[in-house]
Structure formats: structure tokens, C-alpha cells
Design an enzyme around this catalytic site. Structure first.
Site, PDB file in Angstrom:
ATOM      1  N   LYS A  15     -35.192  22.880 -52.150  1.00  0.00           N
ATOM      2  CA  LYS A  15     -34.762  22.566 -53.516  1.00  0.00           C
ATOM      3  C   LYS A  15     -33.735  21.751 -53.835  1.00  0.00           C
ATOM      4  CE  LYS A  15     -32.545  26.258 -55.279  1.00  0.00           C
ATOM      5  NZ  LYS A  15     -31.281  26.205 -55.770  1.00  0.00           N
ATOM      6  N   ARG A  90     -28.794  32.911 -62.928  1.00  0.00           N
ATOM      7  CA  ARG A  90     -29.150  33.644 -61.798  1.00  0.00           C
ATOM      8  C   ARG A  90     -29.569  35.233 -62.402  1.00  0.00           C
ATOM      9  NH1 ARG A  90     -26.504  32.347 -56.135  1.00  0.00           N
ATOM     10  NH2 ARG A  90     -28.058  30.646 -56.463  1.00  0.00           N
ATOM     11  N   ARG A 128     -34.436  24.907 -37.751  1.00  0.00           N
ATOM     12  CA  ARG A 128     -33.437  23.842 -38.220  1.00  0.00           C
ATOM     13  C   ARG A 128     -32.261  23.827 -37.302  1.00  0.00           C
ATOM     14  NH1 ARG A 128     -31.835  24.689 -44.471  1.00  0.00           N
ATOM     15  NH2 ARG A 128     -30.569  26.534 -43.565  1.00  0.00           N
ATOM     16  N   ARG A 161     -27.312  26.993 -37.085  1.00  0.00           N
ATOM     17  CA  ARG A 161     -26.105  27.711 -37.586  1.00  0.00           C
ATOM     18  C   ARG A 161     -26.366  29.199 -37.428  1.00  0.00           C
ATOM     19  NH1 ARG A 161     -26.233  24.844 -43.400  1.00  0.00           N
ATOM     20  NH2 ARG A 161     -27.758  26.294 -43.812  1.00  0.00           N
ATOM     21  N   ARG A 172     -31.677  36.851 -47.297  1.00  0.00           N
ATOM     22  CA  ARG A 172     -31.418  36.222 -48.114  1.00  0.00           C
ATOM     23  C   ARG A 172     -32.808  35.955 -49.174  1.00  0.00           C
ATOM     24  NH1 ARG A 172     -28.859  32.418 -44.228  1.00  0.00           N
ATOM     25  NH2 ARG A 172     -30.202  30.869 -44.824  1.00  0.00           N
TER      26      ARG A 172
END
Ligand SMILES: [Zn+2]
Length: 214
Positions: A15, A90, A128, A161, A172
């Protein structure tokens, strides 16, 4: 005609990349409330001092604080010709009160929802890697560095990470779905929601986004 856009998409859906590109293409500001909060904390502004302990605890910043930030930002001259809101609204309360901020005479909101299945996001994030030194982002399958685990840009080591693991990604995503569903439904009822398939190469997804705005 001003493009007043709200961009909704799960974490890890691409996004941010798409929003930046869309903003550049239409010469409108990309307003990421997450970035604004992080900057305020880093700069030690009044807002940052209020938000820092809340963010550190992992809680969401209050609706009032968020609405204040967005109200001030949308009042700036560069947002008069359109904007992309990223990370806001949100909650349902934020969505309802945003209408009042924007006002009746404004161009209607176009709400883009980038749809990417959870499984695809989990796969994407597990592969990633980030450069510990310059922050460059790689993907071991789609965008690997030329030399194993060495950053193309600065030569430092690339690493996963700590929060890019499956358990944390699923947590999440779950929080995202719980928060976002009521907001998406709110805009669906108003016929403002445009759902865009977010699976595929960046260019292809961007084309779909552009088409959905017509
Ligand atoms: Zn680097």
C-alpha cells in the site's frame, strides 16, 4: 477535479509504495498518519510528546488526537487540490467525523481498498530483508540483492526485521481486519468503496488502481 482518496490495505500489501506512486502521478500529497506520528515523536513536538507513550505501549492513538492531526494537515494549501490519506480513518468514529472535516462542498471521497489474501502477505513478508544500515528493502524471491545478503546500495548486511516473522505478521493482520472491517463497510454503504486486487507486480496493481479511480 480534486482527487480525495482514502487508501486502505493490510500491512505488507504494498500500500505504501502504491500510495506514493499515486501521489506523484497526480501531484497530490500522500498523507500517512503513521509517518506523521513517527516524525512528531522524533522531532519532540507537543503532539509527539502526547503520542509517544501511547505508541510505545502498542495502543492506538485516540480518535480526538488523530482527528486533530488530520484536520490540521488537510487545512494546508497543498491538500486543496486533493490528497491521499493512508492509515486514517482507522475507526468508525474517525470515518464519521472525517466527513465533517472535509465539508459538504468538497469532491466526494474515493476509498480504495487493496485486497491481498493473508497467506500472500505472510509469504511476502517472510522473504523480506532489510539493510541494517541504509534501510533498503529486498525480497529474496522477487527483488534479491546481486550478492547474497549484501546490500546493493551500501554493502552492509541485509537482515530480516525482528517483527517480520509469521506469528507477528498474523497478529498485525488480525488487528487490521478487526479495525478495518467496520470502516470499509461504512464506505461500502455509501458506495464510495472501490476494491482493487492487490496481488501481482507493482505496475499491474498500479494500473488497476488508476482504473478504479475513473
Ligand atoms: Zn544498504
Amino acid at each position: 477535479m480534486a482527487l480525495n482518496i482514502i487508501f486502505i490495505g493490510p500491512p505488507g500489501s504494498g500500500k505504501g509504495t502504491q500510495a506514493k506512486r499515486l501521489a506523484a502521478q497526480h501531484a497530490i500529497p500522500h498523507i500517512s498518519t503513521g509517518d506523521m506520528l513517527r516524525e512528531a515523536v522524533a522531532d519532540g513536538t507537543e503532539l509527539g510528546r502526547q503520542a509517544a507513550p501511547i505508541m510505545a505501549s502498542g495502543a492506538l492513538v485516540s480518535d480526538d488526537l488523530m482527528l486533530g492531526i488530520v484536520n490540521d494537515r488537510l487545512a494546508k494549501a497543498d491538500a486543496a487540490g486533493g490528497f491521499i490519506l493512508d492509515g486514517f480513518p482507522r475507526t468508525l468514529v474517525q470515518a464519521e467525523r472525517l466527513d465533517a472535516i472535509i465539508g459538504n462542498g468538497a469532491e466526494p471521497l474515493r476509498v480504495l481498498q487493496l485486497l491481498v489474501p493473508d497467506e500472500a502477505i505472510v509469504r511476502r513478508i517472510a522473504l523480506r530483508r532489510t539493510c541494517a544500515q541504509c534501510g533498503a528493502i529486498y525480497h529474496l524471491e522477487n527483488n534479491p540483492p546481486a550478492n547474497d545478503s549484501v546490500c546493493d546500495r551500501c554493502g552492509a548486511e541485509i537482515v530480516a526485521r525482528p517483527d517480520d516473522n509469521e506469528e507477528s505478521v498474523r497478529r498485525r493482520l488480525e488487528a487490521f481486519h478487526r479495525q478495518t472491517l467496520p470502516v470499509a463497510t461504512f464506505y461500502k454503504v455509501k458506495s464510495a468503496l472501490r476494491e482493487v486486487d492487490g496481488v501481482g507486480p507493482v505496475d499491474v496493481v498500479f494500473e488497476r488502481i488508476e482504473k478504479s479511480l475513473l
